[in-house]
Scaffold this active site. Structure first.
Site, mmCIF file in Angstrom:
data_model
loop_
_atom_site.group_PDB
_atom_site.id
_atom_site.type_symbol
_atom_site.label_atom_id
_atom_site.label_comp_id
_atom_site.label_asym_id
_atom_site.label_seq_id
_atom_site.Cartn_x
_atom_site.Cartn_y
_atom_site.Cartn_z
ATOM 1 N N LYS A 34 -59.680 66.115 -73.915
ATOM 2 C CA LYS A 34 -60.786 64.522 -73.883
ATOM 3 C C LYS A 34 -61.989 64.650 -73.222
ATOM 4 O O LYS A 34 -63.511 64.182 -73.711
ATOM 5 C CB LYS A 34 -60.661 63.581 -72.931
ATOM 6 C CG LYS A 34 -60.055 63.164 -71.592
ATOM 7 C CD LYS A 34 -59.790 62.564 -71.043
ATOM 8 C CE LYS A 34 -59.393 62.362 -69.450
ATOM 9 N NZ LYS A 34 -59.025 61.340 -68.987
ATOM 10 N N THR A 35 -62.735 65.313 -73.028
ATOM 11 C CA THR A 35 -63.818 65.546 -71.678
ATOM 12 C C THR A 35 -64.881 66.736 -72.129
ATOM 13 O O THR A 35 -65.664 65.757 -72.550
ATOM 14 C CB THR A 35 -63.634 66.520 -70.819
ATOM 15 O OG1 THR A 35 -62.608 65.507 -69.408
ATOM 16 C CG2 THR A 35 -64.774 66.674 -69.670
ATOM 17 N N ASP A 234 -64.536 56.363 -69.536
ATOM 18 C CA ASP A 234 -63.132 57.527 -69.206
ATOM 19 C C ASP A 234 -62.390 56.869 -69.299
ATOM 20 O O ASP A 234 -62.148 55.489 -67.774
ATOM 21 C CB ASP A 234 -63.705 58.732 -69.069
ATOM 22 C CG ASP A 234 -62.636 60.088 -68.813
ATOM 23 O OD1 ASP A 234 -61.506 59.721 -69.796
ATOM 24 O OD2 ASP A 234 -63.027 60.631 -68.363
ATOM 25 N N GLU A 235 -60.725 57.263 -68.913
ATOM 26 C CA GLU A 235 -60.054 56.504 -68.378
ATOM 27 C C GLU A 235 -59.644 54.897 -68.001
ATOM 28 O O GLU A 235 -59.704 54.473 -67.436
ATOM 29 C CB GLU A 235 -59.821 57.002 -66.639
ATOM 30 C CG GLU A 235 -60.156 58.839 -66.764
ATOM 31 C CD GLU A 235 -58.770 58.993 -66.836
ATOM 32 O OE1 GLU A 235 -57.188 58.904 -67.048
ATOM 33 O OE2 GLU A 235 -58.328 60.475 -66.528
ATOM 34 N N GLN A 265 -50.275 57.645 -68.480
ATOM 35 C CA GLN A 265 -51.353 57.963 -67.608
ATOM 36 C C GLN A 265 -52.186 56.750 -66.650
ATOM 37 O O GLN A 265 -51.946 56.895 -65.982
ATOM 38 C CB GLN A 265 -51.600 58.638 -67.449
ATOM 39 C CG GLN A 265 -51.834 60.322 -68.034
ATOM 40 C CD GLN A 265 -52.526 61.199 -68.328
ATOM 41 O OE1 GLN A 265 -52.627 62.068 -67.368
ATOM 42 N NE2 GLN A 265 -53.193 62.015 -69.398
ATOM 43 N N ARG A 601 -48.653 68.068 -65.343
ATOM 44 C CA ARG A 601 -49.552 68.810 -64.377
ATOM 45 C C ARG A 601 -49.460 70.389 -65.016
ATOM 46 O O ARG A 601 -50.181 71.047 -64.265
ATOM 47 C CB ARG A 601 -49.418 68.478 -63.525
ATOM 48 C CG ARG A 601 -49.244 66.611 -62.333
ATOM 49 C CD ARG A 601 -50.631 66.460 -63.399
ATOM 50 N NE ARG A 601 -50.952 65.001 -64.605
ATOM 51 C CZ ARG A 601 -51.567 65.419 -65.025
ATOM 52 N NH1 ARG A 601 -52.654 65.633 -64.859
ATOM 53 N NH2 ARG A 601 -50.979 64.739 -66.205
#
Length: 645
Positions: A34-35, A234-235, A265, A601
């Site tokens: 995503k970044t 973002d997020e 998430q 993770r």
């Protein structure tokens, strides 16, 4: 026009990059790049002729903002296809929500009643002001925990409520009414006056006052809509009410807002994050595009298949199925151990084996649901000489653990003034600073009769603790201290924070059971020596490349080659609170999202461990394995893992 073809993007990433006009929702799965996608989207906008200074990108942490800023700037500097030179003096505005608030408030300080160079108070600064407010009201900060009061104020501000609005309307958080909230109502206005007196804002003010300014001042709102024509957030699943409203206020008539997030998430509802913000995006912006990034670049096929199988049971989500071109990789290890000590030793020994097989120590993580689990983990890693680093407060440095140990030391050594000072009014007994000074100065006889009675009662408590230490097992003495001191009652009434403190105190009693077989006061001496040495050894591990020990919450946004998820037992993970009657559907599903985060993770290997018996609250209980383990298809699980250490 700038082309995105020379950049390595998958089809959905490319869609997200090129969908520049109007509202866009990007549902980005874990490890889906995503970044990179946001950075390329911004580069693409500049290539189309948008001035970099007209682009705003907001994320949640300084680390994430720094990474995004570096990617964007590197892309703009090296792109040969841009149709005009880009001056980095007009770079995109990339920041956290809090940094954005500082920027806006400094530019318009006079409009919000502060001077331009206002101070920003962190939590410690704010706690001191709350403590001073309590003292000014004649209330004892030991009785009325400043951190708990500040936590309520923070949550209310996160919901967009000022102290004036709350005082006028009497809005109370669910489950937090009565005397405690009366104290909050008295403290809050004094706290705000103190901030004003010092020309200071706390962290929550940076958002609340920014939101109020944008909401109430049309000129300021229109100014920023002209400045930033393309908004990226973002997020988005982690936004609270105030952050959500700031986002909406900044969006101009063209509705050029792009939000990126993952419903699966959302794990911070306890901080005020509202999953409804991302679920309602398409209702808020009816003509929006929704793009789902499902290709994972991090994990093996096995890990992703397990994660998909677990999370699909949640109802409050959007359909998403992570896939990867990575190899199938190793199966997931499920390990049942006799108790928590065996579990910790297995994890430490397997981590040691991984390191021996050239896995870097800092590419290994041990994740757990509750902080109290760290104590036995630390001990196992020390015993097997495996380098580790714990993220968060080390067990024996936690305040509640120190409080209990100080009671024991003060009872056995009345000359230990530091321990006496620590516990004489913890929890509050109405023994104030002036009285303590007189006591320590040998002037106890000058105290009023009522105060001398309180001090005498405290000394009698210490005598009873000393007697218990001489006669009882050390673990029973620790439980005696927790109960008879009044700490247990205080923590039981202290909400989530109090519950966590009580769990840690009981874990200390559980730790003490290993010294129960030693005769007489030998067990007490060994216990006190061991607890002191543990803290010293913790410090020695700080600078080494080491295995990471942390809660699952702390692991959000990180990735490792190998991940151990410990304590997968019903009532621990998922936590017992998830099945409580007052829990909302969103909160109930959050435990499953938390496990999903833990699984994703890992790049290469996952171990899931649970203890058949675990000592909790000083008692041994028999556990059922977590339902999350049975949600994973058996074909993905590794058979017959040997427990050796």
């Amino acid at each position: 026009m700038c082309s995105v073809k020379q950049i390595s993007l998958n089809p959905e990433q490319k869609r997200a990059v090129e969908a520049t006009e109007g509202p866009v929702l990007i549902l980005a799965g874990a490890g889906a790049g995503k970044t990179k996608t946001i950075a390329e989207r911004i580069r693409h906008l500049v290539g189309k002729g948008v001035a970099p200074s007209e682009i705003l990108a907001i994320t949640f942490t300084n680390k994430a903002a720094k990474e995004m800023r570096e990617r964007i700037e590197a892309g703009l500097q090296t792109d040969e296809n841009l149709n005009r030179p880009v001056s980095m003096s007009e770079r995109p505005f990339v920041s956290t929500f809090h940094s954005l608030g500082v920027h806006i408030l400094r530019e318009h300080a006079g409009r919000v009643g502060v001077k331009k160079h206002f101070s920003i108070f962190d939590k410690d600064d704010s706690k001191k002001l709350v403590k001073e407010a309590l003292v000014s009201l004649g209330l004892d900060p030991k009785t009325h925990e400043p951190g708990a009061i500040l936590g309520v104020i923070s949550k209310l501000k996160g919901r967009g409520i000022s102290h004036r609005e709350w005082g006028a309307e009497g809005r109370l958080p669910a489950g937090r009414q009565g005397y405690f909230m009366d104290v909050v109502g008295q403290v809050w206005p004094i706290y705000e006056k103190a901030l004003e007196r010092e020309n200071a804002l706390d962290f929550d003010d940076l958002l609340l006052k920014t939101n109020n300014l944008l909401r109430d001042d049309g000129a300021v709102r229109d100014h920023y809509r002209r400045v930033w024509k393309y908004i990226h957030i973002d997020e988005y699943q982690d936004t609270n009410r105030v952050q959500y409203e700031i986002s909406q206020a900044l969006v101009g008539a063209d509705k050029n807002i792009c939000v990126v997030g993952d419903i699966d998430q959302n794990i911070y509802s306890w901080r005020g994050a509202d999953i409804k913000n991302i679920l309602a995006f398409e209702d808020d912006y009816p003509n929006s595009q929704t793009i789902t990034l499902e290709k994972n670049y991090r994990s093996t096929k096995t890990i992703l298949e397990a994660a998909n199988a677990v999370i699909e049971k949640n109802k409050m989500r959007r359909e998403k199925n992570l896939f990867t071109e990575n190899p199938a990789g190793e199966k997931i290890g499920v390990v049942s151990t006799l108790d928590e000590t065996t579990e910790a030793l297995f994890i430490a020994s397997r981590a040691k084996e991984l390191i021996k097989n050239n896995v870097p120590p800092d590419e290994i993580a041990v994740l757990y649901r509750a902080n109290f689990q760290s104590r036995v983990m630390e001990e196992a890693f020390l015993k097997l000489d495996v380098p580790y680093q714990i993220l968060g407060t080390r067990f024996f440095e936690r305040r509640e653990v120190k409080d209990v140990i100080s009671y024991l030391r003060a009872a056995l050594n009345p000359d230990s003034l530091s321990d006496l000072k620590r516990v004489i009014n913890t929890p509050a007994r109405g023994i104030g600073k002036t009285s303590i000074v007189k006591i320590f100065s040998g002037l106890e006889s000058e105290l009023p009769l009522g105060m001398r009675t309180k001090v005498s009662s405290f000394r009698h408590l210490l005598e009873r603790i000393a007697e218990a230490a001489r006669k009882e097992k050390i673990s029973e003495t620790i439980l005696f201290i927790i109960k008879e001191s009044g700490l247990e009652e205080e923590w039981k009434e202290g909400g989530e924070d109090g519950s966590a403190r009580l769990e840690n105190a009981y874990e200390l009693a559980n730790y003490a059971t290993r010294f129960d077989d030693l005769p007489g006061e030998d067990g007490v001496s060994a216990f006190l020596s061991e607890t002191a040495l543990q803290s010293d050894q913790d410090e020695l591990k700080e600078e080494k490349k080491a295995v990471r020990l942390m809660t699952v919450h702390a692991a959000k946004g990180l990735e490792f080659d190998a991940v151990f998820v410990a304590g997968l037992e019903d009532g621990l993970f998922p936590h017992a609170r998830a099945s409580a009657s007052r829990v909302t559907p969103e909160e109930a599903e959050e435990e499953r999202r938390l496990f999903y985060v833990a699984l994703t993770r890992a790049r290469k290997k996952v171990y899931l461990t649970y203890a058949q018996t675990r000592s909790v609250f000083g008692r041994t209980q028999v556990n059922m394995p977590s339902e999350f383990i049975s949600d994973i298809p058996e074909k993905l699980l590794e058979d017959d893992i040997a427990i050796e250490f």
